[in-house]
Motif scaffolding. Structure first.
Motif, short mmCIF file in Angstrom:
data_model
loop_
_atom_site.label_atom_id
_atom_site.label_comp_id
_atom_site.label_asym_id
_atom_site.label_seq_id
_atom_site.Cartn_x
_atom_site.Cartn_y
_atom_site.Cartn_z
N ALA A 185 -26.47 -12.61 -17.23
CA ALA A 185 -25.30 -12.15 -17.73
C ALA A 185 -24.66 -11.02 -17.32
N ASN A 186 -24.42 -10.74 -16.11
CA ASN A 186 -24.14 -9.49 -15.70
C ASN A 186 -22.64 -9.06 -15.86
N GLY A 187 -21.85 -10.21 -15.75
CA GLY A 187 -20.23 -10.00 -16.09
C GLY A 187 -20.29 -9.51 -17.47
N SER A 188 -20.85 -10.20 -18.55
CA SER A 188 -20.73 -9.61 -19.87
C SER A 188 -21.30 -8.46 -20.24
N ALA A 189 -22.40 -8.01 -19.58
CA ALA A 189 -22.91 -6.71 -19.72
C ALA A 189 -22.04 -5.72 -19.19
N ALA A 190 -21.64 -6.02 -18.06
CA ALA A 190 -20.44 -5.02 -17.42
C ALA A 190 -19.19 -4.70 -18.14
N ARG A 191 -18.71 -5.82 -18.95
CA ARG A 191 -17.71 -6.13 -19.94
C ARG A 191 -17.86 -5.05 -20.89
N ALA A 192 -19.04 -4.97 -21.48
CA ALA A 192 -19.69 -4.33 -22.68
C ALA A 192 -19.48 -3.15 -22.44
N LEU A 193 -20.17 -2.76 -21.10
CA LEU A 193 -20.32 -1.40 -20.76
C LEU A 193 -18.57 -0.58 -20.76
N THR A 194 -17.88 -1.60 -20.03
CA THR A 194 -16.40 -0.87 -19.88
C THR A 194 -15.66 -0.64 -21.20
N TYR A 195 -16.13 -1.45 -22.30
CA TYR A 195 -15.46 -1.18 -23.54
C TYR A 195 -15.83 -0.21 -24.10
N LEU A 196 -17.08 0.26 -24.02
CA LEU A 196 -17.95 1.24 -24.83
C LEU A 196 -17.76 2.57 -24.15
N ARG A 197 -17.42 2.84 -22.80
CA ARG A 197 -17.59 3.85 -22.40
C ARG A 197 -16.31 4.82 -22.97
N PRO A 198 -15.07 4.15 -23.00
CA PRO A 198 -14.07 5.00 -23.56
C PRO A 198 -14.54 5.41 -24.95
N VAL A 199 -15.26 4.70 -25.66
CA VAL A 199 -15.72 5.01 -27.13
C VAL A 199 -16.66 6.48 -27.31
N PHE A 200 -17.60 6.46 -26.14
CA PHE A 200 -18.41 7.62 -26.03
C PHE A 200 -17.31 8.54 -25.63
N ASP A 201 -16.53 8.55 -24.75
CA ASP A 201 -15.64 9.43 -24.20
C ASP A 201 -15.07 10.13 -25.15
N TRP A 202 -14.37 9.55 -26.26
CA TRP A 202 -13.54 9.80 -27.37
C TRP A 202 -14.39 10.51 -28.30
N SER A 232 -22.65 -5.76 -12.46
CA SER A 232 -21.95 -6.98 -11.88
C SER A 232 -21.68 -6.48 -10.45
N ILE A 233 -21.88 -5.05 -9.97
CA ILE A 233 -21.40 -4.95 -8.57
C ILE A 233 -22.38 -5.70 -7.60
N ASP A 234 -23.62 -5.80 -7.99
CA ASP A 234 -24.64 -6.42 -7.18
C ASP A 234 -24.98 -7.94 -7.34
N ASP A 235 -24.15 -8.31 -8.17
CA ASP A 235 -24.27 -9.87 -8.62
C ASP A 235 -23.62 -10.83 -7.79
N PRO A 236 -24.03 -11.51 -6.67
CA PRO A 236 -23.34 -12.15 -5.85
C PRO A 236 -22.75 -13.59 -6.63
N THR A 237 -23.03 -13.78 -7.85
CA THR A 237 -22.63 -15.01 -8.49
C THR A 237 -21.31 -14.73 -9.09
N LEU A 238 -20.77 -13.47 -9.06
CA LEU A 238 -19.57 -12.92 -9.90
C LEU A 238 -18.59 -12.66 -8.72
N GLU A 239 -17.35 -12.89 -9.09
CA GLU A 239 -16.15 -12.77 -8.26
C GLU A 239 -15.27 -11.78 -8.76
N GLY A 240 -14.60 -10.72 -7.92
CA GLY A 240 -13.68 -9.80 -8.57
C GLY A 240 -12.42 -10.59 -9.10
N LYS A 241 -11.24 -10.02 -8.01
CA LYS A 241 -9.80 -10.68 -8.41
C LYS A 241 -10.10 -12.26 -7.86
N ARG A 242 -9.68 -13.18 -8.77
CA ARG A 242 -9.88 -14.56 -8.40
C ARG A 242 -8.53 -15.10 -7.66
#
Length: 490
Positions: A185-202, A232-242
């Motif tokens: 679930a690398n896409g979901s993990a990456a998305r959670a990390l993206t949401y959490l990073r500005p929380v910690f930065d704040w 998600s960067i190294d996951d070949p099953t995930l696509e970027g811009k569709r």
């Protein structure tokens, strides 16, 4: 409060313990032994030691050292001397006190409590932090994603969070309901990390929250999540811009299944007359709509006399804007095929104004889109496409039919359909989407009818088989129009 000054004197334990304030105002008594040490006594005889001095920048400061008798005179003098020494070294003791307070707070503030703090703050400008901002969610999208991935750390004090623990949670996260053939679930993990990073930065006053007043008060010392690898960067099953669109051959196989009642056997657990999923897919294709717009469509939103659909569409906030974001209300034209489709649905013909046009089998919001998608893939022998790709496919067909990009963008309900037209950013404020002249050319309506024509010709080319005879028959319900101008068809 005004205070009553008294003559400086060398403070002693006997004096401090026995002094009574009879002045009716707060009294300040300066110590002659330690420069700047002051004993404050209120009219109710509450005694506090403070230090009055200046920083090396000449700024006056007053630092509370403690209340007597919890803080003794000996301790107050020691604290004062330590602060004076720090000031001589160029430090501000108040900042050190804030840091100590923040460190202590970080040891008691849990990860979950920090999310409680930030959610109403971020929700003002970020739709992903607003509860119910996406179909079917009781929590905000960001909060749900973070809680799923970092579940084991939510009760832990944020002061004890470290990069290895956070990185392990991201790396080890597995899908709760894994799709067939999908174990990560690398896409979901990456998305959670993206949401959490500005929380910690704040909370830590980093990045765009580094300016005074932009971050949390007091500041917390938290790990920098930018140092955690994005799985998600190294996951070949995930696509970027569709960029996926369905080919003509795929549409030939898929479209006869997008009907009501649903094709027999598509989903054995549902009666075909209760399955509005496939025809909802067709409506997305005919109207270039988003899934949530079709899901929430109600009978009252459609005006068949004018052939229009009024709906709420999402809007993206401009960076730096403030206040709650509002969804835009737009009115789009319907092709004759889309109207005939609506008139074929009992939910529309027999429904009340507030009734859903594409309900679930229980009458609520249509769900289980993934199951319908899997069934359609199975029966059509197609794969790799998503319902949102139908919207992209429709837009691509219109581009091939040489419809103006601004017209296509308007049908897609994007915020500024004129951004390719070499006009100013003020154009949308003056080019209002309102029909004034009754006999003017309606380019958007012409476009959706061109689209319907092209799709009708696809269905006519479908070779009827035993698998989809009923579907092919039903598919003609809304696709009987004149010759298609789609030149690529022979």
């Amino acid at each position: 409060m005004k205070h009553q000054p008294t003559a400086p004197r060398e403070l002693t334990d006997v004096f401090v313990r026995g002094f009574k304030n009879s002045f009716g105002k707060r009294v300040e008594i300066r110590d002659t032994k330690i420069t700047g040490l002051v004993l404050r006594v209120t009219p109710k005889d509450k005694k506090t030691f403070t230090l009055h001095t200046r920083l090396i920048t000449a700024e006056k400061v007053q630092i509370t050292l403690g209340s007597y008798p919890t803080t003794s005179l000996k301790d107050a003098r020691a604290f004062a001397m330590n602060h004076l020494a720090e000031i001589q070294r160029g430090h501000d003791p108040r900042q050190q006190a804030r840091s100590a307070k923040a460190a202590a707070e970080a040891l008691s503030l849990t990860f979950n409590a920090l999310l409680d703090e930030i959610e109403p703050i971020f929700a003002v400008t970020k739709s992903t932090w607003r509860a119910g901002s996406r179909f079917g969610r009781t929590k905000s999208e960001a909060r749900s994603a973070i809680e799923n991935v970092f579940q084991s750390l939510l009760g832990k004090p944020v002061g004890k969070l470290c990069l290895p623990d956070l990185s392990k949670a991201v790396r080890d996260y597995k899908p709760k309901r894994p799709r067939k053939g999908k174990t990560s679930a690398n896409g979901s993990a990456a998305r959670a990390l993206t949401y959490l990073r500005p929380v910690f930065d704040w909370a830590a006053h980093r990045g765009r929250f580094a300016k005074e007043g932009a971050g949390r008060d007091p500041k917390l010392h938290l790990p920098d999540l930018a140092q955690i690898h994005d799985p998600s960067i190294d996951d070949p099953t995930l696509e970027g811009k569709r960029e996926r669109v369905l080919s003509q051959d795929e549409l030939i196989r898929v479209m006869p299944l997008l009907v009501y009642p649903a094709p027999a056997g598509l989903r054995p657990e549902l009666e075909p007359c209760k399955d509005y999923g496939p025809v909802a897919f067709r409506f997305i294709l005919l109207t270039l709509s988003r899934r949530e717009e079709v899901t929430e469509a109600r009978r009252k939103d459609f005006d068949l006399q004018s052939g229009t659909w009024t709906k709420e569409v999402k809007t993206r906030r401009k960076p730096g804007s403030h206040g709650p974001a509002e969804r835009r209300i737009v009115t789009v034209p319907l092709s004759a095929s889309a109207i005939e489709l609506l008139l074929s649905l009992p939910s529309f013909v027999q429904g009340q104004p507030e009734d859903l046009v594409f309900p679930s089998s229980g009458g609520g919001l249509l769900c289980n889109w993934d199951r319908t998608q899997e069934a359609l893939n199975r029966l059509s022998a197609t794969s790799g496409w998503h319902r949102h790709d139908l919207r992209r496919t429709a837009a691509t067909i219109l581009k091939q039919l040489r419809v103006k990009p601004a017209v296509i963008d308007t049908l897609l309900c994007h915020l500024n359909p004129y951004n390719r037209e070499q006009v100013s950013s003020a154009a949308p404020a003056y080019l209002v989407d309102e029909k004034i002249l009754h006999d003017a050319v309606d380019q958007e309506r012409d476009a959706v009818n061109l689209l319907a024509d092209a799709l009708a010709k696809i269905c006519k080319r479908y070779p009827t088989s035993d698998l989809s005879k009923s579907a092919a028959t039903s598919s003609s319900l809304s696709l009987k129009r004149g010759p298609s101008p789609w030149a690529s068809f022979g």
